[in-house]
Design a protein around this motif. Structure first.
Motif, mmCIF file in Angstrom:
data_model
loop_
_atom_site.group_PDB
_atom_site.id
_atom_site.type_symbol
_atom_site.label_atom_id
_atom_site.label_comp_id
_atom_site.label_asym_id
_atom_site.label_seq_id
_atom_site.Cartn_x
_atom_site.Cartn_y
_atom_site.Cartn_z
ATOM 1 N N ASN A 73 31.121 16.670 18.121
ATOM 2 C CA ASN A 73 30.088 16.180 17.209
ATOM 3 C C ASN A 73 30.044 14.660 17.182
ATOM 4 O O ASN A 73 29.524 14.078 16.226
ATOM 5 N N GLU A 74 30.604 14.016 18.172
ATOM 6 C CA GLU A 74 30.586 12.565 18.252
ATOM 7 C C GLU A 74 29.694 12.137 19.420
ATOM 8 O O GLU A 74 29.533 12.862 20.398
ATOM 9 N N ASP A 106 20.033 13.749 9.211
ATOM 10 C CA ASP A 106 19.390 14.297 10.421
ATOM 11 C C ASP A 106 19.237 15.794 10.192
ATOM 12 O O ASP A 106 20.076 16.597 10.638
ATOM 13 N N GLY A 107 18.175 16.195 9.471
ATOM 14 C CA GLY A 107 17.992 17.593 9.136
ATOM 15 C C GLY A 107 19.123 18.074 8.258
ATOM 16 O O GLY A 107 19.447 17.448 7.241
ATOM 17 N N PRO A 108 19.758 19.200 8.640
ATOM 18 C CA PRO A 108 20.856 19.724 7.814
ATOM 19 C C PRO A 108 22.140 18.932 7.971
ATOM 20 O O PRO A 108 23.096 19.154 7.231
ATOM 21 N N ARG A 109 22.178 18.024 8.951
ATOM 22 C CA ARG A 109 23.408 17.292 9.201
ATOM 23 C C ARG A 109 23.284 15.856 8.699
ATOM 24 O O ARG A 109 22.203 15.346 8.447
ATOM 25 N N ARG A 110 24.464 15.224 8.587
ATOM 26 C CA ARG A 110 24.506 13.794 8.246
ATOM 27 C C ARG A 110 25.416 13.120 9.273
ATOM 28 O O ARG A 110 26.413 13.675 9.720
ATOM 29 N N TRP A 111 25.004 11.890 9.587
ATOM 30 C CA TRP A 111 25.744 11.133 10.588
ATOM 31 C C TRP A 111 26.388 9.924 9.947
ATOM 32 O O TRP A 111 25.757 9.177 9.201
ATOM 33 N N LEU A 112 27.682 9.751 10.258
ATOM 34 C CA LEU A 112 28.376 8.508 9.917
ATOM 35 C C LEU A 112 28.254 7.609 11.156
ATOM 36 O O LEU A 112 28.742 7.954 12.233
ATOM 37 N N VAL A 113 27.594 6.474 10.975
ATOM 38 C CA VAL A 113 27.227 5.622 12.101
ATOM 39 C C VAL A 113 27.899 4.274 11.961
ATOM 40 O O VAL A 113 27.921 3.681 10.862
ATOM 41 N N PHE A 114 28.476 3.771 13.088
ATOM 42 C CA PHE A 114 29.001 2.412 13.186
ATOM 43 C C PHE A 114 28.172 1.683 14.249
ATOM 44 O O PHE A 114 27.862 2.267 15.309
ATOM 45 N N VAL A 170 25.485 -1.500 20.174
ATOM 46 C CA VAL A 170 26.372 -0.426 20.619
ATOM 47 C C VAL A 170 26.684 0.434 19.389
ATOM 48 O O VAL A 170 27.142 -0.067 18.356
ATOM 49 N N TRP A 171 26.441 1.732 19.546
ATOM 50 C CA TRP A 171 26.570 2.673 18.426
ATOM 51 C C TRP A 171 27.669 3.699 18.696
ATOM 52 O O TRP A 171 27.892 4.081 19.815
ATOM 53 N N GLU A 172 28.280 4.148 17.592
ATOM 54 C CA GLU A 172 29.118 5.343 17.598
ATOM 55 C C GLU A 172 28.769 6.141 16.350
ATOM 56 O O GLU A 172 28.712 5.603 15.242
ATOM 57 N N ARG A 173 28.511 7.427 16.578
ATOM 58 C CA ARG A 173 28.155 8.239 15.432
ATOM 59 C C ARG A 173 28.930 9.554 15.481
ATOM 60 O O ARG A 173 29.294 10.033 16.555
#
Length: 538
Positions: A104-105, A157-165, A177-180
């Motif tokens: 999930n990353e 993001d719909g039913p999900r949530r993203w922790l984003v750096f 540059v992203w990591e989620r």
């Protein structure tokens, strides 16, 4: 002895224990001290518990901060690889896969294309190259381009949530540059294990405990009541870690110390109060015993003084009686001779006596009779014979006494004798009592008045009252009127009432007086009544 037996007899009613004032004050002070001490200890324990919780939360925040600081370093490194590997995307992909640890990353790189941000490289669970990222993520990217250091955020993001750096300009100007990682804010069982498994933790991507910014927690009981808040820095943002402890960190014994202190203080208060109360009761008992014995001693001294005074009085009365008897006997014979001589002189003079002689003889006879009466009083007081009691009709006795001493001019006599009253008394002695009281009543009314002689029955006694409307008596005279040889009259030696008192006492009766100066005097004599069935002598 009866009082002691009453105290010893068991009582079945409820006994109420009443503390003395000093015991109650001691109990209140000691209980208050125990409560205050318990509260102080509880506050100290709570402060120590909070310090320990703060330290544990700080340790957890430090570990989290170090972990997220590693994310920032990884993104900088991936940006450098992406910028150097524009012609060889496999190198960036290999480096990104070494960073990703779960399905999930995802890692991606975006570049500014006009007003939008387009994905230029992606690995893992991330949008494919060439896609435009959502508007919310673009807003976070623009903040990353204008900020030194990593920024973080939560993207739905719909039913999900993203922790984003995100790290801006890491792969060149205008790049991000992203990591989620996808996550759920529900309580995680995995979070309950590890070095902080004994704590309830809640991690917020915010400087305050905002439910919308909750990232992870190990408890369903949110918000955490009584927890400590520990803010810490992740890149360019401030995160918040809230921690509470379901169990005392300081230990169960320390947690129970306030109650132990309270119970111990209450026991000490009860013990000290019991000791104080016992000592107070013992002191009061001793004081009461001393007071009782002092009172008994005072009463004994008073009784001794009264007995001594009574003995002295009796000795004086005996001496006076002996003197009166001697004087009476010595004077009776000369007075009898003088009375006989006066009689012979009157008989010898006969009708030929001059007026002056008859007046002188009458004066001598009157004064001699007065002297004889004084001698008779002396002998009556000295002899003090016991009464020869017999039934006596009271009405006849009163009438006989009034006939012996008729009222002087200006004095009216009123009688109110209850019919049929019979007393048990010595006739001659009670007649002398009546004569003394009636004569005193006449003497107290020199200007005339009313003498009331009444009698009524009262139980087994007869009450004879002689009342005059004369001069009355003051308090001193009332106090000394029964004392032998005390008199306020110009004639007489003051034995009439003394003889009266002795006669009434010998009959087992009483004599009382009520007198008001200038209003009159009332003597009340109480003597036993006789059995009406007994024969009454004529």
């Amino acid at each position: 002895m009866a009082e002691a037996a009453d105290r010893a007899r068991p009582r079945h009613h409820r006994v109420r224990i009443r503390l003395r004032l000093i015991s109650a004050v001691t109990l209140v002070v000691l209980v208050g001290t125990a409560v205050v001490s318990s509260l102080v200890v509880r506050n100290l324990i709570q402060d120590q518990e909070r310090v320990l919780l703060q330290e544990r939360a700080g340790e957890a925040a430090s570990v989290l901060g170090s972990a997220f600081a590693g994310v920032q370093d990884s993104l900088h490194l991936l940006g450098t690889i992406a910028m150097a590997d524009r012609g060889r995307p496999s190198l960036f992909a290999a480096a990104a896969r070494s960073v990703i640890t779960a399905s999930n990353e995802g890692v991606l790189v975006t570049a500014q294309r006009g007003t939008s941000m387009v994905v230029t490289a992606a690995v893992g669970d991330a949008p494919a190259a060439g896609q435009v990222i959502p508007a919310a993520q673009q807003q976070l990217g623009r903040r990353a381009l204008s900020t030194v250091g990593a920024v973080s955020g939560v993207l739905p993001d719909g039913p999900r949530r993203w922790l984003v750096f995100a790290v801006g300009n890491a792969a060149g100007p205008g790049t991000v540059v992203w990591e989620r990682v996808a996550y759920s804010a529900a309580a995680s069982a995995a979070a309950s294990t590890g070095p902080w498994g004994d704590l309830n933790l809640a991690l917020y991507l915010s400087s305050r405990a905002d439910p919308a910014a909750l990232i992870v927690t190990n408890t369903k009981n949110l918000p955490l009541a009584g927890g400590v808040q520990y803010p810490f820095t992740v890149g360019a943002d401030t995160w918040l870690l809230v921690a509470s402890s379901p169990k005392p960190l300081i230990g169960t014994l320390a947690q129970d110390t306030p109650w132990i202190s309270l119970v111990r203080g209450l026991l000490v208060a009860a013990l000290v109060t019991t000791v104080v109360e016992a000592q107070s009761r013992r002191r009061d008992y001793a004081a009461a015993l001393v007071e009782e014995r002092t009172t008994s001693l005072r009463q004994a001294v008073t009784d001794l003084e009264q007995a001594q005074a009574q003995m002295v009085r009796q000795e004086k009365l005996a001496a006076m009686g002996q003197l009166a008897s001697t004087v009476g006997h010595e004077l009776r014979n000369p007075l009898a001779v003088i009375i006989n001589v006066l009689y012979l002189l009157e008989a010898t003079a006969g009708a030929g006596a001059s007026e002056a002689m008859r007046r002188h003889l009458a004066t001598a006879r009157r004064e001699t009779s007065a002297a004889a009466l004084i001698v008779s009083d002396l002998l009556d007081y000295a002899v003090g014979q016991a009464p020869m009691s017999a039934p006596v009709p009271l009405a006849d006795l009163v009438a006989e006494a009034l006939s012996v001493v008729p009222p002087p001019a200006g004095v009216e006599v009123v009688q109110a004798i209850e019919p049929g009253m019979v007393i048990n008394a010595d006739r001659d002695q009670i007649r002398q009592v009546l004569l003394n009281l009636i004569t005193n009543g006449y003497d107290s009314m020199p200007d005339g008045g009313v003498l009331d002689v009444s009698a009524r029955s009262s139980g087994n006694s007869a009450q004879i009252t002689v009342t005059d409307t004369g001069m009355g008596m003051d308090e001193e005279t009332k106090a000394r009127m029964f004392t032998p040889f005390y008199t306020t009259k110009s004639r007489g030696i003051g034995l009439g009432l003394a003889v009266t008192k002795r006669v009434i006492d010998a009959h087992g009766g009483t004599i009382t007086v009520q007198s008001t100066p200038s209003a009159g005097t009332a003597f009340t004599v109480t003597v036993p009544t006789a059995d009406t069935t007994a024969s009454v002598p004529p």
